[in-house]
Design a protein around this motif. Sequence first.
Motif, PDB file in Angstrom:
ATOM      1  N   ALA A  25      45.771  10.401   8.300  1.00 58.03           N
ATOM      2  CA  ALA A  25      46.126  10.749   9.717  1.00 58.03           C
ATOM      3  C   ALA A  25      44.857  11.880  10.181  1.00 58.03           C
ATOM      4  O   ALA A  25      44.405  11.604  11.457  1.00 58.03           O
ATOM      5  CB  ALA A  25      47.462  11.572   9.909  1.00 58.03           C
ATOM      6  N   GLN A  26      44.648  12.804   9.252  1.00 59.72           N
ATOM      7  CA  GLN A  26      43.675  13.699   9.793  1.00 59.72           C
ATOM      8  C   GLN A  26      42.139  13.215   9.876  1.00 59.72           C
ATOM      9  O   GLN A  26      41.577  13.291  10.850  1.00 59.72           O
ATOM     10  CB  GLN A  26      43.433  14.830   8.786  1.00 59.72           C
ATOM     11  N   TYR A  27      42.020  12.286   9.013  1.00 57.27           N
ATOM     12  CA  TYR A  27      40.640  11.387   9.060  1.00 57.27           C
ATOM     13  C   TYR A  27      40.586  10.958  10.201  1.00 57.27           C
ATOM     14  O   TYR A  27      39.549  10.605  11.107  1.00 57.27           O
ATOM     15  CB  TYR A  27      40.391  10.703   7.669  1.00 57.27           C
ATOM     16  N   GLY A  28      41.596  10.136  10.560  1.00 62.46           N
ATOM     17  CA  GLY A  28      41.451   9.323  11.816  1.00 62.46           C
ATOM     18  C   GLY A  28      41.610   9.962  13.080  1.00 62.46           C
ATOM     19  O   GLY A  28      40.652   9.886  13.988  1.00 62.46           O
ATOM     20  N   LEU A  29      42.172  11.093  13.150  1.00 61.08           N
ATOM     21  CA  LEU A  29      42.084  12.119  14.167  1.00 61.08           C
ATOM     22  C   LEU A  29      40.608  12.713  14.431  1.00 61.08           C
ATOM     23  O   LEU A  29      39.991  12.840  15.451  1.00 61.08           O
ATOM     24  CB  LEU A  29      42.878  13.001  14.175  1.00 61.08           C
ATOM     25  N   ASP A  30      40.022  13.151  13.181  1.00 60.62           N
ATOM     26  CA  ASP A  30      38.816  13.550  13.440  1.00 60.62           C
ATOM     27  C   ASP A  30      37.624  12.592  13.925  1.00 60.62           C
ATOM     28  O   ASP A  30      36.668  12.824  14.586  1.00 60.62           O
ATOM     29  CB  ASP A  30      38.438  14.033  11.766  1.00 60.62           C
ATOM     30  N   TRP A  31      38.056  11.389  13.363  1.00 58.88           N
ATOM     31  CA  TRP A  31      37.121  10.421  13.848  1.00 58.88           C
ATOM     32  C   TRP A  31      37.058  10.192  15.270  1.00 58.88           C
ATOM     33  O   TRP A  31      36.169  10.028  15.820  1.00 58.88           O
ATOM     34  CB  TRP A  31      37.689   8.794  13.134  1.00 58.88           C
ATOM     35  N   LEU A  32      38.522  10.029  15.794  1.00 48.23           N
ATOM     36  CA  LEU A  32      38.722  10.029  16.987  1.00 48.23           C
ATOM     37  C   LEU A  32      37.968  11.173  17.906  1.00 48.23           C
ATOM     38  O   LEU A  32      37.277  11.096  19.173  1.00 48.23           O
ATOM     39  CB  LEU A  32      39.990   9.930  17.629  1.00 48.23           C
ATOM     40  N   ALA A  33      38.045  12.310  17.368  1.00 47.78           N
ATOM     41  CA  ALA A  33      37.233  13.454  18.029  1.00 47.78           C
ATOM     42  C   ALA A  33      35.863  13.239  18.139  1.00 47.78           C
ATOM     43  O   ALA A  33      35.083  13.532  18.981  1.00 47.78           O
ATOM     44  CB  ALA A  33      37.463  14.847  17.265  1.00 47.78           C
ATOM     45  N   THR A  34      35.290  12.796  16.948  1.00 52.69           N
ATOM     46  CA  THR A  34      33.770  12.659  16.774  1.00 52.69           C
ATOM     47  C   THR A  34      33.259  11.441  17.812  1.00 52.69           C
ATOM     48  O   THR A  34      32.163  11.529  18.249  1.00 52.69           O
ATOM     49  CB  THR A  34      33.499  12.408  15.252  1.00 52.69           C
ATOM     50  N   HIS A  35      34.026  10.229  17.711  1.00 53.12           N
ATOM     51  CA  HIS A  35      33.629   9.130  18.081  1.00 53.12           C
ATOM     52  C   HIS A  35      34.175   8.778  19.759  1.00 53.12           C
ATOM     53  O   HIS A  35      33.523   7.885  20.187  1.00 53.12           O
ATOM     54  CB  HIS A  35      33.844   7.902  17.452  1.00 53.12           C
ATOM     55  N   ALA A  36      35.372   9.261  20.020  1.00 49.39           N
ATOM     56  CA  ALA A  36      35.842   9.022  21.076  1.00 49.39           C
ATOM     57  C   ALA A  36      36.037  10.081  21.965  1.00 49.39           C
ATOM     58  O   ALA A  36      36.819  10.041  23.093  1.00 49.39           O
ATOM     59  CB  ALA A  36      37.387   8.131  21.044  1.00 49.39           C
ATOM     60  N   GLY A  37      35.675  11.139  21.683  1.00 51.38           N
ATOM     61  CA  GLY A  37      35.907  12.393  22.585  1.00 51.38           C
ATOM     62  C   GLY A  37      37.069  13.131  22.859  1.00 51.38           C
ATOM     63  O   GLY A  37      37.330  13.948  23.578  1.00 51.38           O
ATOM     64  N   VAL A  38      38.050  12.664  21.834  1.00 46.52           N
ATOM     65  CA  VAL A  38      39.513  13.277  21.845  1.00 46.52           C
ATOM     66  C   VAL A  38      39.122  14.856  21.387  1.00 46.52           C
ATOM     67  O   VAL A  38      38.543  15.092  20.575  1.00 46.52           O
ATOM     68  CB  VAL A  38      40.592  12.450  20.659  1.00 46.52           C
ATOM     69  N   THR A  39      39.870  15.802  22.253  1.00 47.77           N
ATOM     70  CA  THR A  39      40.008  16.884  22.018  1.00 47.77           C
ATOM     71  C   THR A  39      41.157  17.817  21.651  1.00 47.77           C
ATOM     72  O   THR A  39      41.059  19.059  20.949  1.00 47.77           O
ATOM     73  CB  THR A  39      39.256  17.901  23.304  1.00 47.77           C
ATOM     74  N   ARG A  40      42.117  17.013  21.874  1.00 46.96           N
ATOM     75  CA  ARG A  40      43.564  17.504  21.277  1.00 46.96           C
ATOM     76  C   ARG A  40      44.487  16.551  21.140  1.00 46.96           C
ATOM     77  O   ARG A  40      44.567  15.675  22.000  1.00 46.96           O
ATOM     78  CB  ARG A  40      43.968  18.526  22.275  1.00 46.96           C
ATOM     79  N   ALA A  41      44.981  16.572  19.722  1.00 45.89           N
ATOM     80  CA  ALA A  41      45.886  15.228  19.337  1.00 45.89           C
ATOM     81  C   ALA A  41      46.628  16.000  18.099  1.00 45.89           C
ATOM     82  O   ALA A  41      46.260  16.558  17.489  1.00 45.89           O
ATOM     83  CB  ALA A  41      45.103  13.981  19.097  1.00 45.89           C
ATOM     84  N   LEU A  42      47.925  15.299  18.015  1.00 40.28           N
ATOM     85  CA  LEU A  42      48.848  15.594  16.868  1.00 40.28           C
ATOM     86  C   LEU A  42      49.258  14.379  16.461  1.00 40.28           C
ATOM     87  O   LEU A  42      49.425  13.415  17.211  1.00 40.28           O
ATOM     88  CB  LEU A  42      49.819  16.756  17.421  1.00 40.28           C
ATOM     89  N   CYS A  43      49.460  14.281  15.335  1.00 44.24           N
ATOM     90  CA  CYS A  43      50.091  12.914  14.450  1.00 44.24           C
ATOM     91  C   CYS A  43      51.082  13.600  13.899  1.00 44.24           C
ATOM     92  O   CYS A  43      51.309  14.529  13.070  1.00 44.24           O
ATOM     93  CB  CYS A  43      48.956  12.488  13.578  1.00 44.24           C
ATOM     94  N   ALA A  44      52.398  13.011  13.897  1.00 41.37           N
ATOM     95  CA  ALA A  44      53.634  13.094  13.646  1.00 41.37           C
ATOM     96  C   ALA A  44      54.172  12.024  12.788  1.00 41.37           C
ATOM     97  O   ALA A  44      54.067  10.786  13.083  1.00 41.37           O
ATOM     98  CB  ALA A  44      54.703  13.664  14.248  1.00 41.37           C
ATOM     99  N   ALA A  45      54.969  12.259  11.860  1.00 42.49           N
ATOM    100  CA  ALA A  45      55.754  11.221  11.279  1.00 42.49           C
ATOM    101  C   ALA A  45      56.900  11.723  10.358  1.00 42.49           C
ATOM    102  O   ALA A  45      56.939  12.920  10.261  1.00 42.49           O
ATOM    103  CB  ALA A  45      54.601  10.790   9.830  1.00 42.49           C
ATOM    104  N   THR A  46      57.885  10.836   9.737  1.00 40.81           N
ATOM    105  CA  THR A  46      58.886  11.115   9.075  1.00 40.81           C
ATOM    106  C   THR A  46      58.555  11.458   7.579  1.00 40.81           C
ATOM    107  O   THR A  46      57.592  11.141   7.128  1.00 40.81           O
ATOM    108  CB  THR A  46      60.025  10.140   9.187  1.00 40.81           C
TER     109      THR A  46
END
Length: 73
Positions: A25-46
């Motif tokens: 999840a962290q790698y995916g969010l970091d990837w989105l920040a780097t490659h898609a310009g995402v600046t704020r996101a949170l991933c939640a799971a059970t």
Amino acid sequence: MPITTDAKLALTEFLLGSEDVAACAQYGLDWLATHAGVTRALCAATVGSDPHLWGIASVGISPARTGAFQIDP
């Protein structure tokens, strides 16, 4: 700027090679920040049999707030 094939491949290889959900999840969010310009996101799971959603990874949100994030079922 388009996302390169190498960047997509690196993401895919990491996700396929890891068994740690939080790390993926962290790698995916970091990837989105780097490659898609995402600046704020949170991933939640059970977690286990707990029906709540818990914050497990984030970008642009403090680790303390991410860990405290919870959604009731």
